[in-house]
Design a protein around this motif. Structure first.
Motif, PDB file in Angstrom:
ATOM      1  N   ASN A 147       6.864  -8.977  11.358  1.00 24.30           N
ATOM      2  CA  ASN A 147       8.074  -9.793  10.242  1.00 24.30           C
ATOM      3  C   ASN A 147       7.323 -10.301   8.778  1.00 24.30           C
ATOM      4  N   SER A 148       5.788  -9.616   8.797  1.00 25.18           N
ATOM      5  CA  SER A 148       4.918  -9.507   7.739  1.00 25.18           C
ATOM      6  C   SER A 148       6.029  -7.958   7.071  1.00 25.18           C
ATOM      7  N   LEU A 149       6.211  -7.324   7.825  1.00 24.21           N
ATOM      8  CA  LEU A 149       6.904  -6.196   7.334  1.00 24.21           C
ATOM      9  C   LEU A 149       8.145  -6.471   7.061  1.00 24.21           C
ATOM     10  N   ALA A 150       8.709  -6.856   7.465  1.00 24.06           N
ATOM     11  CA  ALA A 150      10.623  -7.449   7.189  1.00 24.06           C
ATOM     12  C   ALA A 150      10.422  -7.848   6.330  1.00 24.06           C
ATOM     13  N   ALA A 151       8.977  -9.733   5.740  1.00 18.63           N
ATOM     14  CA  ALA A 151       9.397 -10.334   5.000  1.00 18.63           C
ATOM     15  C   ALA A 151       9.699  -9.445   3.516  1.00 18.63           C
ATOM     16  N   ILE A 152       8.001  -8.055   3.602  1.00 16.82           N
ATOM     17  CA  ILE A 152       7.892  -7.226   2.297  1.00 16.82           C
ATOM     18  C   ILE A 152       9.337  -6.304   2.218  1.00 16.82           C
ATOM     19  N   ALA A 153       9.997  -6.067   2.792  1.00 16.30           N
ATOM     20  CA  ALA A 153      11.508  -5.650   2.965  1.00 16.30           C
ATOM     21  C   ALA A 153      12.272  -5.960   2.858  1.00 16.30           C
ATOM     22  N   SER A 154      12.005  -7.132   2.434  1.00 16.59           N
ATOM     23  CA  SER A 154      13.452  -8.231   1.850  1.00 16.59           C
ATOM     24  C   SER A 154      13.320  -7.854   0.470  1.00 16.59           C
ATOM     25  N   PHE A 155      12.344  -8.633  -0.329  1.00 17.30           N
ATOM     26  CA  PHE A 155      11.270  -8.511  -1.277  1.00 17.30           C
ATOM     27  C   PHE A 155      11.855  -6.958  -1.983  1.00 17.30           C
ATOM     28  N   VAL A 156      12.475  -5.360  -1.370  1.00 14.17           N
ATOM     29  CA  VAL A 156      12.232  -4.278  -1.993  1.00 14.17           C
ATOM     30  C   VAL A 156      13.066  -3.991  -2.950  1.00 14.17           C
ATOM     31  N   ARG A 157      14.604  -5.227  -2.700  1.00 11.94           N
ATOM     32  CA  ARG A 157      15.624  -5.075  -4.188  1.00 11.94           C
ATOM     33  C   ARG A 157      15.590  -6.112  -4.783  1.00 11.94           C
ATOM     34  N   THR A 158      14.940  -7.149  -4.096  1.00  9.19           N
ATOM     35  CA  THR A 158      16.057  -8.558  -5.250  1.00  9.19           C
ATOM     36  C   THR A 158      14.193  -8.851  -6.074  1.00  9.19           C
ATOM     37  N   ASP A 159      12.849  -8.546  -5.701  1.00  6.91           N
ATOM     38  CA  ASP A 159      12.156  -8.011  -6.936  1.00  6.91           C
ATOM     39  C   ASP A 159      11.203  -7.760  -6.438  1.00  6.91           C
ATOM     40  N   PRO A 160      11.123  -6.156  -6.865  1.00  6.56           N
ATOM     41  CA  PRO A 160      10.038  -4.996  -5.837  1.00  6.56           C
ATOM     42  C   PRO A 160       8.862  -5.136  -6.609  1.00  6.56           C
ATOM     43  N   GLU A 161       8.421  -6.130  -7.520  1.00  7.03           N
ATOM     44  CA  GLU A 161       7.050  -5.838  -7.482  1.00  7.03           C
ATOM     45  C   GLU A 161       6.383  -7.312  -6.552  1.00  7.03           C
ATOM     46  N   ARG A 162       6.924  -8.173  -6.020  1.00  6.31           N
ATOM     47  CA  ARG A 162       6.431  -8.678  -5.048  1.00  6.31           C
ATOM     48  C   ARG A 162       6.608  -8.004  -4.051  1.00  6.31           C
ATOM     49  N   ALA A 163       7.644  -7.737  -4.123  1.00  4.70           N
ATOM     50  CA  ALA A 163       7.309  -6.384  -2.272  1.00  4.70           C
ATOM     51  C   ALA A 163       5.762  -5.750  -2.488  1.00  4.70           C
ATOM     52  N   ARG A 164       5.653  -4.810  -3.706  1.00  4.65           N
ATOM     53  CA  ARG A 164       4.639  -4.066  -3.799  1.00  4.65           C
ATOM     54  C   ARG A 164       3.503  -4.847  -3.937  1.00  4.65           C
ATOM     55  N   GLU A 165       3.209  -6.155  -4.142  1.00  4.63           N
ATOM     56  CA  GLU A 165       2.038  -6.952  -4.224  1.00  4.63           C
ATOM     57  C   GLU A 165       1.559  -6.588  -2.809  1.00  4.63           C
ATOM     58  N   LEU A 166       2.715  -7.701  -2.208  1.00  4.02           N
ATOM     59  CA  LEU A 166       2.946  -7.719  -0.754  1.00  4.02           C
ATOM     60  C   LEU A 166       2.350  -7.072   0.332  1.00  4.02           C
ATOM     61  N   LEU A 167       2.738  -5.525  -0.040  1.00  3.78           N
ATOM     62  CA  LEU A 167       2.405  -4.270   0.611  1.00  3.78           C
ATOM     63  C   LEU A 167       1.196  -4.464   0.788  1.00  3.78           C
ATOM     64  N   LEU A 168       0.297  -4.023  -0.677  1.00  2.00           N
ATOM     65  CA  LEU A 168      -0.994  -3.854  -1.217  1.00  2.00           C
ATOM     66  C   LEU A 168      -1.742  -4.894  -0.325  1.00  2.00           C
ATOM     67  N   GLU A 169      -0.725  -6.042  -0.074  1.00  2.00           N
ATOM     68  CA  GLU A 169      -1.796  -7.821   0.994  1.00  2.00           C
ATOM     69  C   GLU A 169      -2.205  -6.811   2.291  1.00  2.00           C
ATOM     70  N   PHE A 170      -0.891  -6.565   2.539  1.00  2.00           N
ATOM     71  CA  PHE A 170      -0.923  -6.164   4.081  1.00  2.00           C
ATOM     72  C   PHE A 170      -1.446  -4.725   4.106  1.00  2.00           C
ATOM     73  N   ALA A 171      -2.061  -3.428   3.539  1.00  2.00           N
ATOM     74  CA  ALA A 171      -2.348  -3.190   3.838  1.00  2.00           C
ATOM     75  C   ALA A 171      -4.023  -3.296   3.426  1.00  2.00           C
ATOM     76  N   ASP A 172      -5.294  -3.921   2.713  1.00  2.36           N
ATOM     77  CA  ASP A 172      -6.010  -4.701   2.582  1.00  2.36           C
ATOM     78  C   ASP A 172      -6.508  -5.698   3.545  1.00  2.36           C
ATOM     79  N   PHE A 173      -5.068  -6.368   4.052  1.00  2.12           N
ATOM     80  CA  PHE A 173      -5.572  -6.837   5.133  1.00  2.12           C
ATOM     81  C   PHE A 173      -6.084  -6.543   6.493  1.00  2.12           C
ATOM     82  N   THR A 174      -5.100  -5.363   6.766  1.00  2.00           N
ATOM     83  CA  THR A 174      -4.979  -4.749   8.523  1.00  2.00           C
ATOM     84  C   THR A 174      -6.310  -3.855   8.347  1.00  2.00           C
TER      85      THR A 174
END
Length: 402
Positions: free
Chosen positions: A211-238
């Motif tokens: 679900n986290s990756l799906a949520a990140i993917a949903s922002f890739v086109r509409t809000d690329p900057e937020r998608a990037r921030e969430l992807l970094l958060e996901f990487a640090d969390f894991t």
């Protein structure tokens, strides 16, 4: 080793120390006091020398019976016995030799210790050495034992048959066996902690990752900057959750991981999830068991949003309480029946994140004592509040860099 056995070992050391003082007193009354009264009697000095020598052998033995640790301990054990030579073996080979005669005695050690390794009983015998210049005429073999039986043997060599050497070698081997059992306990405890952490990591649901990756993917086109921030958060969390070393962490690190988890959950649930953090800066350096709080927050999010369309609020607070830091995780969700909760904490029922709750409760009790288990206030439809009381200092509890 049982608590009774550990207490007996500690008592043995106290008896030895007391014996030194008693014998010293007798020597003093008989005119045996040294010229400098501050140094004590010869018996007192010998007692303290013995205890000091034993303390030098303890650290390597506490790491287990290996070629490296045996090599570090053999010389000290030989000094403790005052014997001509000494060797340590495991069940398959000679691990270390200290003293003369290794060139022609070492090859015969396996046959000398075979009976002891099989039966667990010590033995004494002539070495049968044909070299007239060799001082090793008598060998005492004593077993080194652990929880699983005989681990190896201690062989002490003397220049003549001696009942004193036989008794001393047996007692030193028993003392060394206590250190080896403590090493086994340390390893067992480490394995238990690692298993508990693996169980907590398993609570990081594959659904949450998907679900986290799906949520990140949903922002890739509409809000690329937020998608990037969430992807970094996901990487640090894991990366933090699956780190490979250290069973303790600082509260600041645990809270940072929780913030990353909440950022990912917020990307999925949006305004349905409202989070408030109230953190006192002075408690951030406090050390606590690794991944101790994340299951509590995950439980709050999951149960807070369960069967509710209007969303929920989660409040995470950490405050200074003198000798302790008090952390609370509270939600206004569906709550839980208190009887069911008690069954969950006893491990009799698995409800939602129940495995995580019982795991955290057990770890807190093991590290800090039974009085520091989770305190949970809940009721059906009444939300849930979980309180954790963490002593600011506890011997052996310290965080590792990561």
């Amino acid at each position: 080793m049982s608590g009774i056995a550990l207490a007996a070992a500690a008592a043995a050391g106290a008896v030895l120390l007391a014996a030194g003082f008693v014998l010293g007193g007798l020597a003093a009354r008989r005119g045996g006091r040294a010229a400098d009264p501050g140094l004590g009697t010869p018996v007192e000095r010998a007692t303290f020398h013995t205890l000091h020598t034993a303390s030098l052998a303890a650290p390597p033995l506490r790491a287990g019976l290996t070629e490296e640790t045996a090599g570090k301990a053999a010389g000290t054990l030989r000094s403790l016995l005052g014997t001509e030579a000494l060797c340590l073996t495991d069940r398959g080979a000679v691990l270390a030799w200290d003293g003369p005669g290794e060139d022609h005695h070492r090859a015969h050690v396996p046959e000398q210790v075979a009976g002891t390794l099989e039966s667990g009983r010590g033995r004494s015998a002539h070495t049968g050495c044909a070299d007239p210049a060799c001082p090793l005429r008598w060998a005492v073999v004593a077993p080194l034992t652990g929880e699983d039986g005989v681990l190896g043997a201690l062989v002490a060599y003397g220049s003549r048959e001696s009942a004193v050497l036989a008794r001393a070698a047996t007692e030193v081997a028993r003392w060394a066996s206590v250190q080896l059992e403590l090493a086994e306990l340390d390893r067992s405890r480490t394995r238990i902690v690692e298993a508990e952490i693996r169980a907590l990591r398993a609570q990081i649901s594959p659904h949450f990752i998907f679900n986290s990756l799906a949520a990140i993917a949903s922002f890739v086109r509409t809000d690329p900057e937020r998608a990037r921030e969430l992807l970094l958060e996901f990487a640090d969390f894991t990366r933090y959750s699956f780190r490979r070393h250290g069973e303790f962490a600082q509260l600041a690190d645990e809270l940072r991981s929780i913030e990353q988890y909440l950022a990912l959950a917020g990307a999925r649930f949006g305004d349905r999830l409202k989070v408030t953090l109230q953190i006192a800066p002075e408690v951030l350096p406090v050390t606590l068991p690794f991944l101790c709080l994340q299951p509590l927050v995950e439980n709050a999010v999951k149960h807070g949003l369960q069967d509710r369309e209007r969303g929920c609020r989660v409040v995470i607070a950490a405050r200074d309480a003198g000798a302790e830091a008090v952390v609370t995780v509270e939600d206004d969700g569906i709550g839980m029946d208190p009887e069911l909760l008690r069954a969950v904490l006893r491990g009799e029922h698995q409800a939602g994140s129940g495995i995580g709750l019982s795991n955290v409760d057990e770890r807190l009790r093991q590290v800090y004592g039974v009085e520091h288990g989770l305190v949970i206030e809940t009721g059906v439809g009444a939300g849930m509040k979980v309180t954790v009381r963490i002593p600011k200092y506890r011997p052996g509890v310290h965080s590792s860099p990561h």
